[in-house]
Design a protein around this motif. Structure first.
Motif, PDB file in Angstrom:
ATOM      1  N   ALA A 196       0.738  -1.323  -0.024  1.00 55.28           N
ATOM      2  CA  ALA A 196      -0.331  -0.245  -0.237  1.00 55.28           C
ATOM      3  C   ALA A 196       1.020   1.709  -0.237  1.00 55.28           C
ATOM      4  N   ARG A 197       0.384   2.326  -0.847  1.00 57.24           N
ATOM      5  CA  ARG A 197       1.337   3.780  -1.276  1.00 57.24           C
ATOM      6  C   ARG A 197       0.432   4.362   0.662  1.00 57.24           C
ATOM      7  N   VAL A 198       2.206   4.788   0.702  1.00 59.00           N
ATOM      8  CA  VAL A 198       1.785   5.484   1.819  1.00 59.00           C
ATOM      9  C   VAL A 198       0.744   6.544   2.456  1.00 59.00           C
ATOM     10  N   ARG A 199       0.800   8.270   1.655  1.00 59.75           N
ATOM     11  CA  ARG A 199       0.048   8.736   1.905  1.00 59.75           C
ATOM     12  C   ARG A 199      -0.983   8.808   0.722  1.00 59.75           C
ATOM     13  N   SER A 200      -1.937   9.953   1.161  1.00 56.63           N
ATOM     14  CA  SER A 200      -3.340  10.534   0.106  1.00 56.63           C
ATOM     15  C   SER A 200      -3.364  12.112   0.425  1.00 56.63           C
ATOM     16  N   LEU A 201      -3.356  12.775   1.256  1.00 58.00           N
ATOM     17  CA  LEU A 201      -3.279  13.398   1.233  1.00 58.00           C
ATOM     18  C   LEU A 201      -1.838  14.330   0.702  1.00 58.00           C
ATOM     19  N   SER A 202      -3.034  15.887   0.332  1.00 58.08           N
ATOM     20  CA  SER A 202      -2.235  17.043  -0.004  1.00 58.08           C
ATOM     21  C   SER A 202      -2.602  18.176   0.533  1.00 58.08           C
ATOM     22  N   MET A 203      -1.458  18.845   0.533  1.00 57.78           N
ATOM     23  CA  MET A 203      -1.464  20.134   1.293  1.00 57.78           C
ATOM     24  C   MET A 203      -1.963  21.581  -0.314  1.00 57.78           C
ATOM     25  N   ASN A 204      -2.352  22.222   0.408  1.00 57.00           N
ATOM     26  CA  ASN A 204      -2.819  23.392  -0.508  1.00 57.00           C
ATOM     27  C   ASN A 204      -2.076  23.994  -0.063  1.00 57.00           C
ATOM     28  N   CYS A 205      -1.715  24.865  -2.070  1.00 54.36           N
ATOM     29  CA  CYS A 205       0.062  25.084  -2.440  1.00 54.36           C
ATOM     30  C   CYS A 205       0.183  26.574  -2.048  1.00 54.36           C
ATOM     31  N   TRP A 206      -1.300  27.731  -1.357  1.00 52.17           N
ATOM     32  CA  TRP A 206      -1.370  28.812  -1.213  1.00 52.17           C
ATOM     33  C   TRP A 206      -0.570  28.958   0.790  1.00 52.17           C
ATOM     34  N   ASN A 249       1.445  12.998  -6.300  1.00 50.59           N
ATOM     35  CA  ASN A 249       2.832  12.672  -6.613  1.00 50.59           C
ATOM     36  C   ASN A 249       3.683  13.326  -5.472  1.00 50.59           C
ATOM     37  N   ASP A 250       3.675  15.074  -5.247  1.00 53.18           N
ATOM     38  CA  ASP A 250       4.460  14.849  -4.644  1.00 53.18           C
ATOM     39  C   ASP A 250       3.591  15.620  -3.205  1.00 53.18           C
ATOM     40  N   GLY A 251       4.228  16.640  -2.174  1.00 52.61           N
ATOM     41  CA  GLY A 251       3.018  17.223  -0.837  1.00 52.61           C
ATOM     42  C   GLY A 251       1.893  18.562  -1.426  1.00 52.61           C
ATOM     43  N   MET A 252       2.005  18.554  -2.495  1.00 48.88           N
ATOM     44  CA  MET A 252       1.838  20.093  -2.855  1.00 48.88           C
ATOM     45  C   MET A 252       0.175  19.647  -3.619  1.00 48.88           C
ATOM     46  N   PHE A 253      -1.196  20.218  -3.658  1.00 52.46           N
ATOM     47  CA  PHE A 253      -1.965  20.494  -3.948  1.00 52.46           C
ATOM     48  C   PHE A 253      -1.958  21.797  -4.741  1.00 52.46           C
ATOM     49  N   ARG A 254      -1.025  22.430  -6.210  1.00 55.51           N
ATOM     50  CA  ARG A 254      -1.542  22.940  -6.760  1.00 55.51           C
ATOM     51  C   ARG A 254      -3.431  23.117  -7.575  1.00 55.51           C
ATOM     52  N   THR A 255      -3.907  24.884  -6.896  1.00 53.50           N
ATOM     53  CA  THR A 255      -5.046  25.272  -8.478  1.00 53.50           C
ATOM     54  C   THR A 255      -4.413  26.611  -8.376  1.00 53.50           C
TER      55      THR A 255
END
Length: 284
Positions: free
Chosen positions: A147-157, A200-206
């Motif tokens: 299983a992959r370890v992460r499904s969370l990402s953080m708001n890029c702002w 992919n990385d820890g950032m969710f870009r909007t």
């Protein structure tokens, strides 16, 4: 001579003339009834499981949000950092790059929990809080499924510390919790579940520059909970946000990444993310 009359044999259900057991017709009737009962039970069980997963997802988000708030409290109100790319090191809330390869980044909990790689690591209760229970993505390493370890990402702002231009000349990058005024903390999102073929990385870009007919989906949110994603806000509350537009939740790919940064004109979900990510810089 008087002969005693022999009584007919009686089966278990009291009918004469039977030695016991089911006829074929009776067996088929029983199987039919069992099938009907199971058909009624399975949807209810599925709904119960989905509800339980949604509750656990929200619990995980609240725990990560608490870690985020505790970090800021211990660092003079400054927020943990978020950046693009696969670089692993200090200055980011998490490290690592997820994909569908055999890379150890996909399974390395140190990139979530070790303070050398993850600012929130010392504050998080467990590595499990970074993964939605409804995310079933996995990778093959040495012939075994992991299983992959992460499904969370953080708001890029939320304290973007990367080097790429994301529009920070026109929109606010929140550096401290006290900066989060517009949108207010109850409406400014911090974490969300990103879909397995987008993360992919820890950032969710909007993208906040291109709006309405020019709107684009850069990264895709998850739709694990009946087209909804777990999302946490700066005031600490979490909710399941249901997406309205089917372009936001296309069919999930299980072994490759989806194409990112695509046009999505007049998408109400993109508009919602834009409204809840940041706000324009006001020239003094």
């Amino acid at each position: 001579m008087y002969r005693q009359r022999r009584q007919p044999s009686t089966s278990w259900h009291g009918r004469p003339g039977r030695s016991g057991g089911f006829t074929l017709a009776e067996l088929l009737s029983v199987l039919l009834i069992v099938g009907v009962v199971l058909a009624l039970l399975f949807p209810a069980m599925a709904r119960s499981k989905a509800k339980a997963q949604g509750l656990l997802c929200l619990s995980n988000l609240r725990q990560v949000s608490l870690a985020w708030a505790m970090y800021a409290e211990d660092h003079l109100d400054r927020l943990p950092g978020v950046a693009e790319g696969s670089h692993a090191g200090r200055g980011r809330w998490v490290s690592g790059w997820l994909d569908f390869s055999a890379s150890s980044d996909n399974t390395n909990v140190n990139y979530l929990m070790d303070s050398d790689f993850a600012q929130l690591g010392p504050y998080a209760k467990s590595a499990r809080v970074y993964r939605c229970p409804a995310d079933h993505s996995a990778v093959q390493i040495d012939g075994r499924s992991h299983a992959r370890v992460r499904s969370l990402s953080m708001n890029c702002w939320m304290n973007y510390v990367g080097t790429d231009a994301i529009g920070q000349d026109l929109f606010r990058v929140f550096r401290r919790t006290s900066d989060i005024v517009e949108p207010p903390p109850s409406r400014a999102w911090v974490f969300l579940d990103e879909r397995a073929d987008s993360i992919n990385d820890g950032m969710f870009r909007t993208d906040l520059k291109d709006r309405r007919k020019a709107a684009r989906i850069v990264d895709y949110p998850a739709g694990y909970h009946n087209r909804a994603a777990g999302i946490a806000f700066a005031d600490g509350h979490a909710e399941l946000k249901r997406w309205q537009d089917r372009r936001t939740v296309p069919a999930l790919m299980t072994s490759q990444l989806i194409r990112l940064d695509v046009p999505s004109p007049d998408n109400p979900d993109v508009a919602w993310l834009q409204e809840h990510s940041s706000s324009p810089v006001i020239e003094e």
